[in-house]
Every structure is written in structure tokens, then in C-alpha cells.
Design a protein around this motif. Sequence first.
Motif, PDB file in Angstrom:
ATOM      1  N   GLY A 144       0.830  -1.236  -0.030  1.00  0.00           N
ATOM      2  CA  GLY A 144       0.008   0.138  -0.021  1.00  0.00           C
ATOM      3  C   GLY A 144       0.842   1.215   0.190  1.00  0.00           C
ATOM      4  O   GLY A 144       0.548   2.175  -0.577  1.00  0.00           O
ATOM      5  N   GLY A 145       1.848   1.326   0.602  1.00  0.00           N
ATOM      6  CA  GLY A 145       3.054   2.299   0.864  1.00  0.00           C
ATOM      7  C   GLY A 145       3.422   2.516  -0.591  1.00  0.00           C
ATOM      8  O   GLY A 145       3.511   3.707  -1.086  1.00  0.00           O
ATOM      9  N   ILE A 146       3.896   1.393  -1.177  1.00  0.00           N
ATOM     10  CA  ILE A 146       4.285   1.516  -2.500  1.00  0.00           C
ATOM     11  C   ILE A 146       3.362   2.277  -3.578  1.00  0.00           C
ATOM     12  O   ILE A 146       3.677   2.846  -4.213  1.00  0.00           O
ATOM     13  N   GLU A 147       2.178   1.548  -3.546  1.00  0.00           N
ATOM     14  CA  GLU A 147       1.215   2.229  -4.325  1.00  0.00           C
ATOM     15  C   GLU A 147       0.692   3.534  -4.016  1.00  0.00           C
ATOM     16  O   GLU A 147       0.462   4.290  -4.888  1.00  0.00           O
ATOM     17  N   ARG A 148       0.565   3.914  -2.812  1.00  0.00           N
ATOM     18  CA  ARG A 148       0.533   5.241  -2.509  1.00  0.00           C
ATOM     19  C   ARG A 148       1.436   6.012  -3.104  1.00  0.00           C
ATOM     20  O   ARG A 148       1.152   7.398  -3.369  1.00  0.00           O
ATOM     21  N   ALA A 149       2.989   5.851  -2.857  1.00  0.00           N
ATOM     22  CA  ALA A 149       4.008   6.500  -3.235  1.00  0.00           C
ATOM     23  C   ALA A 149       3.823   6.767  -4.905  1.00  0.00           C
ATOM     24  O   ALA A 149       4.116   7.664  -5.353  1.00  0.00           O
ATOM     25  N   GLU A 150       3.507   5.542  -5.485  1.00  0.00           N
ATOM     26  CA  GLU A 150       3.343   5.946  -6.891  1.00  0.00           C
ATOM     27  C   GLU A 150       2.110   6.571  -7.285  1.00  0.00           C
ATOM     28  O   GLU A 150       2.229   7.255  -8.237  1.00  0.00           O
ATOM     29  N   ALA A 151       1.115   6.625  -6.631  1.00  0.00           N
ATOM     30  CA  ALA A 151       0.010   7.354  -6.827  1.00  0.00           C
ATOM     31  C   ALA A 151       0.198   8.774  -6.452  1.00  0.00           C
ATOM     32  O   ALA A 151       0.029   9.842  -7.116  1.00  0.00           O
ATOM     33  N   ALA A 152       1.109   9.136  -5.375  1.00  0.00           N
ATOM     34  CA  ALA A 152       1.421  10.557  -5.122  1.00  0.00           C
ATOM     35  C   ALA A 152       2.403  11.009  -6.069  1.00  0.00           C
ATOM     36  O   ALA A 152       2.505  12.107  -6.530  1.00  0.00           O
ATOM     37  N   GLN A 153       3.128  10.278  -6.447  1.00  0.00           N
ATOM     38  CA  GLN A 153       4.345  10.529  -7.360  1.00  0.00           C
ATOM     39  C   GLN A 153       3.710  10.745  -9.008  1.00  0.00           C
ATOM     40  O   GLN A 153       3.820  11.683  -9.483  1.00  0.00           O
ATOM     41  N   GLN A 154       2.619   9.995  -9.304  1.00  0.00           N
ATOM     42  CA  GLN A 154       1.776  10.313 -10.529  1.00  0.00           C
ATOM     43  C   GLN A 154       1.089  11.684 -10.154  1.00  0.00           C
ATOM     44  O   GLN A 154       1.123  12.443 -11.203  1.00  0.00           O
ATOM     45  N   GLU A 155       0.613  11.875  -9.141  1.00  0.00           N
ATOM     46  CA  GLU A 155      -0.398  13.115  -8.746  1.00  0.00           C
ATOM     47  C   GLU A 155       0.608  14.184  -8.872  1.00  0.00           C
ATOM     48  O   GLU A 155       0.309  15.529  -9.542  1.00  0.00           O
ATOM     49  N   ALA A 156       1.818  14.171  -8.440  1.00  0.00           N
ATOM     50  CA  ALA A 156       2.775  15.051  -8.156  1.00  0.00           C
ATOM     51  C   ALA A 156       3.294  15.510  -9.857  1.00  0.00           C
ATOM     52  O   ALA A 156       3.389  16.521 -10.236  1.00  0.00           O
ATOM     53  N   ALA A 157       3.225  14.499 -10.642  1.00  0.00           N
ATOM     54  CA  ALA A 157       3.674  14.841 -12.115  1.00  0.00           C
ATOM     55  C   ALA A 157       2.681  15.371 -12.799  1.00  0.00           C
ATOM     56  O   ALA A 157       2.990  16.330 -13.296  1.00  0.00           O
ATOM     57  N   GLU A 158       1.339  15.106 -12.522  1.00  0.00           N
ATOM     58  CA  GLU A 158       0.185  15.568 -13.048  1.00  0.00           C
ATOM     59  C   GLU A 158       0.284  17.078 -12.548  1.00  0.00           C
ATOM     60  O   GLU A 158      -0.019  17.990 -13.551  1.00  0.00           O
TER      61      GLU A 158
END
Length: 190
Positions: free
Chosen positions: A58-72
Motif C-alpha cells: 500500500g505504501g508503494i502504491e500510495r507513493a506511486e499514486a502520489a508521484q503520479q499526482e505530483a507529475a500531473e
Amino acid sequence: MNALVQLAAEEEQNPLVPPIPELVIGSLAFAIVLFFLWKKLLPNINKVLDERRDAIEGGIERAEAAQQEAAETLQQYKEQLADARHEAARLRSEAQEQGATLINEMRAEGQRQREEIIAAGHAQIEADRKQATQTLRQDVGKLATELAGKLVGESLEDHARQSRTIDRFLDELEEQAENAPSSNSAEAAR
């Protein structure tokens, strides 16, 4: 003592094999411990491991989601910045165009006012020249009348005759003055 010897003799026979009552009691204790571990401890360990795995995943998924959101978000900021730059450039060019238009209008207005002032100055000069000519005619007329009266010896007080004589005399002078520059120009050209 015999019993001890017999025990020692039995023990010497197979040192690797434990006595059967100890083997049964040990096996029974091992089965109880194994059953307890399997029923109570193993589910708790699996539960903790599953929670940890879920937390990590979940942490990895949240980090990936946060990274994706930051990129957007970064992309949106870049687009907004580009839009702001385009808008600033458009406003700058509009301001320059308006400034150039305003400068041209001010120049045209200044030119128009200058021409009005020059025209007014020429009109004033012409009016002053006419007034000076009129005043000069009157003064020259009076002086000529007085001089002619002194030369002739009679008074030339008749105003109508005096005005005609003065006008004729001044017209002849003006005609001679106008012809003189053109004849001087013709002579200079020869």
C-alpha cells in the motif's frame, strides 16, 4: 550392584536410541507445542506478516499514486506558467501597439496644433502688415500733402482729392517696388 551393571550394559548397547517412555513423553510434549503453535501463534504471525505486506505494498502504491499526482500537478503548473507567459507576451504586445498608436495620435495632434499656430501666426502677421500699410499710407499721405502744399504754395485740404492723390502715388510706388525685384532677378539671371 548387579542392577547397575545390567543398566550400564543396556545403555551401552545403543546410545542413539532414547528409552521408549522418554520418547513417548517427548513426542507428546512436541505435538502439544506444535498444535499450540499451529492454532494460536501461526495465525497471529501470518496476520502480522499480511498486514506488513499490505502496508508495504500500500505504501508503494500510495507513493506511486502520489508521484503520479505530483507529475500531473507539475504538468498543470507548467501549462499554467506557459499560458501566463503567453498572456504576458500578448499584453506586452498590446501595450506596445497602444503606445505606438497613442504616440502617433499625439504626433498628429501636435502637428495639427503646430499648423494651427503657424496659420494663426501668418494671419496675425498679415493683419499687422495690412494695418502697418494702412497706417503708413495715412502718414505718408499726410506728409506728402503737407510737402506738396508747401511746394505748390496752396493748401491741399480737400480730403477726397488728397486721398485720390495719395492712393495713386502709393500705388505707383508699390508697382515700382514689385517690378524692381523681378527685374533685379532677371538681371541677375543674365
